[in-house]
Structures are given as C-alpha cells and as structure tokens.
Design an enzyme around this catalytic site. Structure first.
Site, PDB file in Angstrom:
ATOM      1  N   GLU A 160       5.525 -14.085 -11.039  1.00 25.54           N
ATOM      2  CA  GLU A 160       6.645 -13.149 -10.898  1.00 25.54           C
ATOM      3  C   GLU A 160       6.147 -11.795 -10.386  1.00 25.54           C
ATOM      4  O   GLU A 160       6.730 -11.213  -9.471  1.00 25.54           O
ATOM      5  CB  GLU A 160       7.329 -12.966 -12.253  1.00 25.54           C
ATOM      6  CG  GLU A 160       8.427 -11.919 -12.259  1.00 25.54           C
ATOM      7  CD  GLU A 160       8.864 -11.534 -13.661  1.00 25.54           C
ATOM      8  OE1 GLU A 160       9.518 -10.487 -13.801  1.00 25.54           O
ATOM      9  OE2 GLU A 160       8.527 -12.263 -14.617  1.00 25.54           O
TER      10      GLU A 160
ATOM     11  N   GLU B 248      11.452 -14.465  -8.040  1.00 21.74           N
ATOM     12  CA  GLU B 248      10.225 -13.769  -7.665  1.00 21.74           C
ATOM     13  C   GLU B 248       9.013 -14.671  -7.855  1.00 21.74           C
ATOM     14  O   GLU B 248       8.107 -14.706  -7.005  1.00 21.74           O
ATOM     15  CB  GLU B 248      10.069 -12.495  -8.499  1.00 21.74           C
ATOM     16  CG  GLU B 248      11.062 -11.405  -8.128  1.00 21.74           C
ATOM     17  CD  GLU B 248      11.043 -10.241  -9.081  1.00 21.74           C
ATOM     18  OE1 GLU B 248      11.423  -9.134  -8.669  1.00 21.74           O
ATOM     19  OE2 GLU B 248      10.646 -10.425 -10.255  1.00 21.74           O
TER      20      GLU B 248
ATOM     21  N   ASP C 158       7.116 -10.299  -6.692  1.00 23.33           N
ATOM     22  CA  ASP C 158       7.767  -8.995  -6.579  1.00 23.33           C
ATOM     23  C   ASP C 158       7.082  -8.148  -5.507  1.00 23.33           C
ATOM     24  O   ASP C 158       7.748  -7.487  -4.698  1.00 23.33           O
ATOM     25  CB  ASP C 158       7.722  -8.292  -7.937  1.00 23.33           C
ATOM     26  CG  ASP C 158       8.305  -6.891  -7.892  1.00 23.33           C
ATOM     27  OD1 ASP C 158       9.515  -6.754  -7.652  1.00 23.33           O
ATOM     28  OD2 ASP C 158       7.546  -5.927  -8.085  1.00 23.33           O
TER      29      ASP C 158
ATOM     30  N   SER D  75      13.777 -13.087 -12.046  1.00 19.56           N
ATOM     31  CA  SER D  75      12.348 -13.242 -12.322  1.00 19.56           C
ATOM     32  C   SER D  75      11.830 -14.586 -11.821  1.00 19.56           C
ATOM     33  O   SER D  75      10.728 -14.673 -11.268  1.00 19.56           O
ATOM     34  CB  SER D  75      12.089 -13.124 -13.829  1.00 19.56           C
ATOM     35  OG  SER D  75      12.432 -11.840 -14.303  1.00 19.56           O
TER      36      SER D  75
END
Length: 225
Positions: free
Chosen positions: A37, A113, A41, A110
C-alpha cells in the site's frame, strides 16, 4: 477484475488483497498488504503527476497540484477499486467483513494502492507496463468531477493559502497510527509549513486525518485574518 490487471505472480496479487485483519486470523497467510500500500501510494503520486503533465500542457503547477490530490484521494481510489472488482476479492478478517469492510472507502482505497504496488513489481518495475492501466482509470474520471473535488478538498485549499502567502514548499503532513483495531484504526496527522506547526487532525484513515489537519490549519488562518 480489470482486463489489463493480469499478474504473472499470483502470490503478489494475493498479498496485495490481504488486509492485516485477515492475516491475524490466518497464521499461514502471506504477509499483509501494508508495505505494498505504501509503495503503491508513491507510484500513484508520481504517475498522476506525469499524467497531468502529459495530458494538460496548458495547466499551471498550482492547478496540477490540486488536480493530482483530487485524482488520488480516498474517495476516487475507492471508486477505482470497485470498478476493478476488488471489493469482492479483498481478504478481510471476520470483524472487518461484519463491519462492512468491502464497502469501506478506506479499505478499498488502501487495497487499490497495494494492487498498484504489486502490479508494478509484477511487471518488472517498468512504468511503461503499468501506464495503460492507470491512465485508462484516470481518463475515466470526468473532467468536471476532477475540478469540483479538487476545489472542495481542504488539502488543496490549504495548499492555495500557503502558495499565496509566498511559501515555495508545500505543506508537510506527518501521520501516525495511534490506536483503534485492525479493521478500524485511528490516525493522527500534524501539518507543517516549513518548521511551523499549523494544524492537527484525527481520522480512521491517513487521508482523513490529513484532511482534518488541513481543515484545522485553514480555520486558524481564517480566524487570524
């Protein structure tokens, strides 16, 4: 699953879909998706900036910053996750499932990502191999939606205030998990401009906490006018 989302290493995809609440209940499960995650990101931050730079040569730095934040915020990434049918494939613990985790924007964003991070690794760490997927998703967001959401986002608004005040560096958010359960964490975020503390916020996700911190900073600015 999206037609472009084909993995060579299914274990990577499995890890990307594994929330920590599931791993805590299944000791033989692979690692959870938190590291992926974080990685995803960072990738989305870069690719969204590149996307805006390439697609909108007329757009200035300030507008690109606002649009980028809107394109990768929790609400939008959760929508991408649903479009890619990740909501039905997330591996969640019993408590998270009972709490409606598959519909939770925080968990959905999340997971999205994490899948992006895993997809990048699976494709040999080559941006050329992941651009078609991410660009197609960004293209699917109506331009007016990007504009409206970028104008409403408190992080964007605070960024504008900071730029108008003559600061060349963007606000910096320091966000940490401070409590809560695996499927309902609590985060605290503090925002700084340079070395100056400007505001603090809490939320059930990093993004929510950062938005609250930005709103706190904005309130202080407006009060001081």
């Amino acid at each position: 699953m999206h037609k472009l989302l084909i993995f060579n290493d299914e274990k990577l995809l499995h890890q990307a879909l594994t929330h920590r609440s599931y791993r805590n209940e299944h000791f033989r499960a692979v690692s959870d998706n938190e590291r992926l995650e974080f990685f995803g990101d960072a990738i989305l931050s870069f690719v969204s900036g590149e996307y805006l730079y390439q697609r909108h040569p007329e757009m200035g730095e300030g507008e690109m910053t606002r649009r980028r934040i809107a394109m990768v915020d929790e609400e939008q990434l959760a929508k991408f996750a649903i479009e890619m049918e990740l909501d039905s494939k997330m591996l969640l613990g019993r408590g998270a499932r009972l709490d409606g985790g598959s519909l939770n924007p925080n968990l959905l964003s999340s997971t999205f990502e994490a899948v992006v991070g895993a997809y990048y690794l699976d494709k040999g760490c080559d941006f050329e191999n992941i651009r078609p997927l991410i660009y197609e998703l960004f293209d699917s967001v109506h331009p007016e939606v990007k504009i409206v959401r970028s104008e409403l986002d408190p992080k964007n608004q605070f960024q504008v205030f900071v730029q108008k005040d003559g600061h060349t560096t963007p606000p910096k958010y320091i966000t940490e998990k401070k409590g809560g359960s695996d499927h309902s964490p609590e985060f605290v975020s503090k925002v700084y401009v340079g070395d100056k503390f400007c505001g603090e916020g809490t939320g059930r996700s990093k993004k929510d906490a950062e938005k609250q911190a930005a709103e706190s900073a904005l309130a202080k600015l407006k009060k001081g006018r």
